[in-house]
Design a protein around this motif. Structure first.
Motif, PDB file in Angstrom:
ATOM      1  N   VAL A 342      56.238   1.079 -33.126  1.00 22.94           N
ATOM      2  CA  VAL A 342      55.328   0.534 -34.116  1.00 22.94           C
ATOM      3  C   VAL A 342      54.256  -0.238 -33.347  1.00 22.94           C
ATOM      4  CG1 VAL A 342      55.312  -1.405 -35.725  1.00 22.94           C
ATOM      5  CG2 VAL A 342      56.887   0.489 -36.095  1.00 22.94           C
ATOM      6  N   ALA A 343      53.015  -0.163 -33.815  1.00 19.75           N
ATOM      7  CA  ALA A 343      51.959  -0.916 -33.124  1.00 19.75           C
ATOM      8  C   ALA A 343      51.077  -1.602 -34.156  1.00 19.75           C
ATOM      9  CB  ALA A 343      51.124   0.019 -32.270  1.00 19.75           C
ATOM     10  N   ASN A 344      50.592  -2.783 -33.785  1.00 15.46           N
ATOM     11  CA  ASN A 344      49.680  -3.512 -34.666  1.00 15.46           C
ATOM     12  C   ASN A 344      48.253  -3.067 -34.331  1.00 15.46           C
ATOM     13  OD1 ASN A 344      47.906  -5.534 -35.698  1.00 15.46           O
ATOM     14  ND2 ASN A 344      49.702  -6.847 -35.990  1.00 15.46           N
ATOM     15  N   GLY A 375      42.060  12.363 -34.729  1.00 17.77           N
ATOM     16  CA  GLY A 375      42.883  13.543 -34.445  1.00 17.77           C
ATOM     17  C   GLY A 375      44.286  13.215 -33.959  1.00 17.77           C
ATOM     18  N   ILE A 376      44.779  12.026 -34.336  1.00 24.32           N
ATOM     19  CA  ILE A 376      46.151  11.642 -33.975  1.00 24.32           C
ATOM     20  C   ILE A 376      46.872  11.261 -35.268  1.00 24.32           C
ATOM     21  CG2 ILE A 376      47.597   9.905 -32.793  1.00 24.32           C
ATOM     22  CD1 ILE A 376      46.178  11.226 -30.648  1.00 24.32           C
ATOM     23  N   GLN A 377      48.087  11.756 -35.423  1.00 18.07           N
ATOM     24  CA  GLN A 377      48.823  11.371 -36.636  1.00 18.07           C
ATOM     25  C   GLN A 377      49.949  10.391 -36.353  1.00 18.07           C
ATOM     26  OE1 GLN A 377      50.417  14.443 -39.317  1.00 18.07           O
ATOM     27  NE2 GLN A 377      50.113  12.927 -40.912  1.00 18.07           N
ATOM     28  N   GLY A 378      49.945   9.295 -37.121  1.00 21.63           N
ATOM     29  CA  GLY A 378      51.052   8.338 -37.127  1.00 21.63           C
ATOM     30  C   GLY A 378      51.531   8.202 -38.566  1.00 21.63           C
ATOM     31  N   ILE A 379      52.540   7.392 -38.778  1.00 17.63           N
ATOM     32  CA  ILE A 379      53.121   7.224 -40.120  1.00 17.63           C
ATOM     33  C   ILE A 379      52.887   5.779 -40.573  1.00 17.63           C
ATOM     34  CG2 ILE A 379      55.350   7.167 -41.385  1.00 17.63           C
ATOM     35  CD1 ILE A 379      54.516  10.029 -40.781  1.00 17.63           C
ATOM     36  N   PRO A 380      52.527   5.588 -41.850  1.00 17.57           N
ATOM     37  CA  PRO A 380      52.325   4.216 -42.344  1.00 17.57           C
ATOM     38  C   PRO A 380      53.664   3.509 -42.591  1.00 17.57           C
ATOM     39  CG  PRO A 380      51.933   5.815 -44.097  1.00 17.57           C
ATOM     40  CD  PRO A 380      52.248   6.611 -42.868  1.00 17.57           C
ATOM     41  N   PRO A 381      53.959   2.437 -41.882  1.00 20.84           N
ATOM     42  CA  PRO A 381      55.280   1.799 -42.001  1.00 20.84           C
ATOM     43  C   PRO A 381      55.553   1.139 -43.356  1.00 20.84           C
ATOM     44  CG  PRO A 381      54.236   1.191 -39.941  1.00 20.84           C
ATOM     45  CD  PRO A 381      53.194   1.855 -40.769  1.00 20.84           C
ATOM     46  N   VAL A 397      51.369   0.710 -37.553  1.00 19.22           N
ATOM     47  CA  VAL A 397      51.425   2.171 -37.605  1.00 19.22           C
ATOM     48  C   VAL A 397      52.647   2.573 -36.786  1.00 19.22           C
ATOM     49  CG1 VAL A 397      49.764   2.242 -35.663  1.00 19.22           C
ATOM     50  CG2 VAL A 397      50.211   4.321 -36.954  1.00 19.22           C
ATOM     51  N   ARG A 398      53.319   3.669 -37.192  1.00 23.08           N
ATOM     52  CA  ARG A 398      54.484   4.134 -36.426  1.00 23.08           C
ATOM     53  C   ARG A 398      54.153   5.434 -35.698  1.00 23.08           C
ATOM     54  NH1 ARG A 398      59.803   7.227 -38.628  1.00 23.08           N
ATOM     55  NH2 ARG A 398      58.404   8.966 -38.201  1.00 23.08           N
ATOM     56  N   PHE A 399      54.439   5.440 -34.387  1.00 22.17           N
ATOM     57  CA  PHE A 399      54.294   6.666 -33.602  1.00 22.17           C
ATOM     58  C   PHE A 399      55.668   7.072 -33.073  1.00 22.17           C
ATOM     59  CE2 PHE A 399      50.043   4.623 -32.916  1.00 22.17           C
ATOM     60  CZ  PHE A 399      49.294   5.588 -33.562  1.00 22.17           C
ATOM     61  N   CYS A 400      55.809   8.374 -32.784  1.00 17.42           N
ATOM     62  CA  CYS A 400      57.067   8.887 -32.244  1.00 17.42           C
ATOM     63  C   CYS A 400      56.828   9.292 -30.789  1.00 17.42           C
ATOM     64  CB  CYS A 400      57.486  10.108 -33.072  1.00 17.42           C
ATOM     65  SG  CYS A 400      58.939  10.932 -32.418  1.00 17.42           S
ATOM     66  N   PHE A 401      57.707   8.855 -29.872  1.00 16.44           N
ATOM     67  CA  PHE A 401      57.444   9.177 -28.468  1.00 16.44           C
ATOM     68  C   PHE A 401      58.442  10.165 -27.856  1.00 16.44           C
ATOM     69  CE2 PHE A 401      59.562   4.975 -28.496  1.00 16.44           C
ATOM     70  CZ  PHE A 401      60.663   5.206 -27.678  1.00 16.44           C
TER      71      PHE A 401
END
Ligand code: PLP
Length: 422
Positions: A342-344, A375-381, A397-401
């Motif tokens: 998750v990133a602020n 052009g990057i998709q993240g998920i709204p937490p 925002v949530r990203f998957c690594f």
């Protein structure tokens, strides 16, 4: 009333899930997808070859129905594995259920225990199906959010989110039937400490409440953190149903095999629901997963055990992602477990225009803007919070690594190029 309308028990749970919405968004805009929670590289070779052998096996029975509540070879190895970690002998036939992913196991647990009028405490952020399953079962969710406690400007960590003891205690009452906790947590990556779990355990015992402990990311914990199983705490085996997932363990989410384990009196209720809905899961997949777990059991704790090698491999990806998110101006929250970060993003707000999006919550507007413009998709937490608490996640925002290095490098380049235009 419409004769063919949705049964009343499903009313209120019809909203499209964030997954449906964001899968469609990805199909429409074709962004680099760091949203969906699955790996884009192959599962370990030994699990693929196990399935290959099973499918080609001339043993007719491997191609037919297996035991409804769990294929004998799989429940047997899981009982051996978890018996070691829980410190008691787990009966493979009466204390384990294999179902259609952790999702199926959660469904059987919730439907098998929650009745009209029951209250269920859900710790936020939470995997979104908990709420709709509890409501469908006739229960009332009571949400207790983890609170952010870090006022310094130093690195953000998933352990900065903690339970407020008073808030937690106030959520319990005589109608409370269960509490649902997810450790390691999706999306925060928080790994609950033993003392936090003990606080939950003490309240469960005080109010005679069961604990549904979703531990699907149990093997994805980063040094020096340790995963503590709720069922291993004193007096908690008797009142805990623990959820696991082969999909999360081996990066085979498409196989959809998961399980629940706990004391026979509770698991009996899950068996009843499973028998009356799913009935039995795929034999060949369960056999292959059993072969994989037998191998892991043989080398438990050693470097060649996948439970050890996968988190080591992911550690580098985690650090790489934290680095490129920081460089583009976000504040990553370093996870102790799982494969999400998750990133602020609030420091980017002055540089971007979210006015084209009309969603109620800012994290939805930001993630849609990011997909369409960068052009990057993240998920709204905020999707992982109840309505009254969604604002707590709006700047995240949530990203998957769990993605190939090349994909992560591409993501870093795209974000760097966007930043250079500012
Ligand atoms: C916390 C949590 N629980 C359960 C599940 C469902 O797991 P499965 O794919 O095994 O059904 C997920 C999937 O993302 C999850 O993140």
């Amino acid at each position: 009333m419409d004769k063919f309308g949705l049964p009343a028990r499903y009313l209120g749970t019809q909203r499209k899930s964030v997954w449906e919405e964001y899968v469609q968004l990805a199909a429409d805009y074709n962004p680099l997808d760091l949203g969906q929670g699955y790996s884009d590289f192959l599962p370990p070779e030994h699990i693929i070859s196990a399935l290959d052998q099973v499918v080609k096996n001339k043993n007719v029975l491997l191609h037919q129905y297996t035991r409804g509540c769990g294929h004998p070879r799989l429940v047997s190895v899981l009982s051996k594995l978890y018996s070691r970690f829980i410190g008691r002998s787990i009966n493979p036939n009466t204390e384990i259920l294999i179902s259609a992913g952790a999702y199926g196991a959660l469904y059987c647990t919730i439907m098998g225990h929650i009745d009209d009028g029951d209250e269920v405490i859900i710790i936020e952020p939470f995997f979104d199906c908990y709420e709709s399953m509890v409501v469908t079962a006739g229960g009332t969710p009571r949400f207790v959010p983890l609170r952010f406690n870090n006022n310094s400007s130093s690195e953000l960590k998933s352990s900065d989110w903690t339970l407020n003891p008073e808030e937690l205690e106030n959520a319990f009452n005589s109608r409370t039937k269960a509490i649902i906790i997810n450790t390691p947590n999706n999306p925060l990556g928080k790994v609950f400490t033993e003392s936090e779990l003990q606080m939950v355990a003490d309240l469960c015992k005080k109010w005679n409440v069961m604990c549904i402990s979703d531990e699907v990311y149990e093997w994805l914990v980063y040094e020096p953190q340790r995963h503590v199983r709720m069922a291993s705490l004193p007096g908690m085996w008797e009142r805990t149903v623990t959820i696991g997932s082969a999909g999360k363990t081996y990066s085979i989410t498409g196989w959809k095999i998961g399980w629940a384990y706990g004391p026979a009196n509770l698991i009996h209720n899950l068996h009843v629901v499973h028998r009356n809905s799913i009935y039995a899961c795929t034999t060949s997949l369960q056999e292959a997963i059993a072969i994989g777990y037998e191998k892991e059991l043989d080398c438990l704790g050693q470097d060649n055990c996948y439970f050890i090698s996968l988190p080591r491999q992911l550690e580098q990806k985690k650090n790489y992602m934290a680095d490129f998110l920081s460089k583009m101006g976000m504040r990553p929250v370093i996870p102790d477990g799982g494969y999400f970060m998750v990133a602020n993003w609030s420091s980017l707000e002055p540089e971007i225009d979210l006015s084209a999006e009309n969603d109620k919550y800012k994290d939805y507007r930001f993630t849609k803007w990011l997909t369409k413009n960068v052009g990057i998709q993240g998920i709204p937490p905020s999707a992982f919070y109840s309505e009254p608490h969604k604002a707590l996640a709006e700047t995240l925002v949530r990203f998957c690594f769990i993605k190939q290095d090349e994909k992560l490098r591409r993501a870093a380049r795209i974000l760097e190029e966007w930043k250079a235009t500012k």
